[in-house]
Design a protein around this motif. Structure first.
Motif, PDB file in Angstrom:
ATOM      1  N   MET A 126       0.845  -1.175   0.000  1.00  0.00           N
ATOM      2  CA  MET A 126       0.000   0.000   0.000  1.00  0.00           C
ATOM      3  C   MET A 126       0.894   1.243   0.000  1.00  0.00           C
ATOM      4  N   PRO A 127       0.590   2.222  -0.874  1.00  0.00           N
ATOM      5  CA  PRO A 127       1.413   3.423  -0.916  1.00  0.00           C
ATOM      6  C   PRO A 127       1.245   4.270   0.329  1.00  0.00           C
ATOM      7  N   SER A 128       2.276   5.011   0.636  1.00  0.00           N
ATOM      8  CA  SER A 128       2.240   5.893   1.804  1.00  0.00           C
ATOM      9  C   SER A 128       1.397   7.125   1.506  1.00  0.00           C
ATOM     10  N   SER A 129       0.908   7.743   2.565  1.00  0.00           N
ATOM     11  CA  SER A 129       0.153   8.983   2.401  1.00  0.00           C
ATOM     12  C   SER A 129       1.053  10.167   2.748  1.00  0.00           C
ATOM     13  N   CYS A 130       0.631  11.328   2.313  1.00  0.00           N
ATOM     14  CA  CYS A 130       1.402  12.560   2.478  1.00  0.00           C
ATOM     15  C   CYS A 130       1.106  13.180   3.845  1.00  0.00           C
ATOM     16  N   VAL A 131       2.138  13.748   4.501  1.00  0.00           N
ATOM     17  CA  VAL A 131       1.970  14.352   5.826  1.00  0.00           C
ATOM     18  C   VAL A 131       1.599  15.829   5.768  1.00  0.00           C
ATOM     19  N   VAL A 132       1.518  16.420   4.572  1.00  0.00           N
ATOM     20  CA  VAL A 132       1.160  17.835   4.436  1.00  0.00           C
ATOM     21  C   VAL A 132      -0.300  18.010   4.836  1.00  0.00           C
ATOM     22  N   PRO A 133      -0.621  19.034   5.635  1.00  0.00           N
ATOM     23  CA  PRO A 133      -1.999  19.258   6.066  1.00  0.00           C
ATOM     24  C   PRO A 133      -2.971  19.380   4.883  1.00  0.00           C
ATOM     25  N   LEU A 134      -4.105  18.739   4.987  1.00  0.00           N
ATOM     26  CA  LEU A 134      -5.194  18.745   4.014  1.00  0.00           C
ATOM     27  C   LEU A 134      -4.860  18.084   2.682  1.00  0.00           C
ATOM     28  N   CYS A 135      -3.744  17.390   2.582  1.00  0.00           N
ATOM     29  CA  CYS A 135      -3.397  16.684   1.346  1.00  0.00           C
ATOM     30  C   CYS A 135      -4.034  15.305   1.371  1.00  0.00           C
ATOM     31  N   LYS A 136      -4.770  14.972   0.336  1.00  0.00           N
ATOM     32  CA  LYS A 136      -5.473  13.688   0.266  1.00  0.00           C
ATOM     33  C   LYS A 136      -4.909  12.779  -0.821  1.00  0.00           C
ATOM     34  N   SER A 137      -3.688  13.009  -1.248  1.00  0.00           N
ATOM     35  CA  SER A 137      -3.105  12.148  -2.280  1.00  0.00           C
ATOM     36  C   SER A 137      -2.930  10.733  -1.728  1.00  0.00           C
ATOM     37  N   ASN A 138      -3.076   9.770  -2.580  1.00  0.00           N
ATOM     38  CA  ASN A 138      -2.956   8.335  -2.278  1.00  0.00           C
ATOM     39  C   ASN A 138      -4.019   7.822  -1.306  1.00  0.00           C
ATOM     40  N   TYR A 139      -5.080   8.588  -1.049  1.00  0.00           N
ATOM     41  CA  TYR A 139      -6.178   8.081  -0.241  1.00  0.00           C
ATOM     42  C   TYR A 139      -7.244   7.435  -1.119  1.00  0.00           C
ATOM     43  N   ASN A 140      -7.326   7.851  -2.372  1.00  0.00           N
ATOM     44  CA  ASN A 140      -8.323   7.331  -3.292  1.00  0.00           C
ATOM     45  C   ASN A 140      -7.871   5.965  -3.797  1.00  0.00           C
TER      46      ASN A 140
END
Length: 155
Positions: free
Chosen positions: A1-15
């Motif tokens: 599973m790909p990692s998610s981004c720690v930047v606030p409000l970033c939803k990349s790789n959640y979909n």
């Protein structure tokens, strides 16, 4: 599973249906790591080895698309395109589309003194070569003649 981004409000790789966005680990070098932490603007944040920042937070100029090397014998520079673009070692996240616009920076990283010196030297060398070629062409034009009689008259 790909990692998610720690930047606030970033939803990349959640979909789960979309394609994966490439993520990058925080740099090991202390000063650059501090700049990354400062850039993402999270209160009381200490990154771990699992903390990642996605490619959406970097400018296109922050990525390398070619690799260069110098061939030692003829001293030619060989440049090869990369299959996958790589993050430049000095890149700092600066694009935050989900945050207020003043938090994103459109400025590119400052050019290092050594690369600026090399670039300006290359410009001067190119100009000198062009001038030298023009001078040689003018010399060749003045030194050519069709017959010996025409050459004697021109002197």
């Amino acid at each position: 599973m790909p990692s998610s981004c720690v930047v606030p409000l970033c939803k990349s790789n959640y979909n789960k249906n979309g394609h994966n966005i490439k993520v990058y680990s925080f740099p090991a070098e202390t000063e650059l790591r501090r700049k990354w932490i400062s850039a993402i603007k999270r209160d009381n944040f200490t990154p771990t080895k699992y903390s990642k920042v996605c490619q959406l937070h970097f400018n296109e100029s922050d990525f390398l698309t070619t690799s260069k090397t110098v061939d030692p014998k003829p001293r030619n520079v060989i440049e090869v395109p990369l299959k996958l673009k790589r993050l430049r070692p000095d890149a700092i996240p600066s694009q935050f589309p989900n945050l207020a616009c003043y938090m994103s920076s459109n400025e590119t990283c400052r050019e290092s003194p050594n690369s600026k010196k090399a670039r300006t030297e290359q410009v001067f060398i190119s100009r000198a070569l062009l001038e030298s070629c023009k001078t040689k062409e003018e010399y060749d034009k003045t030194m050519t003649f069709n017959s010996l009689c025409a050459r004697i008259v021109s002197l």
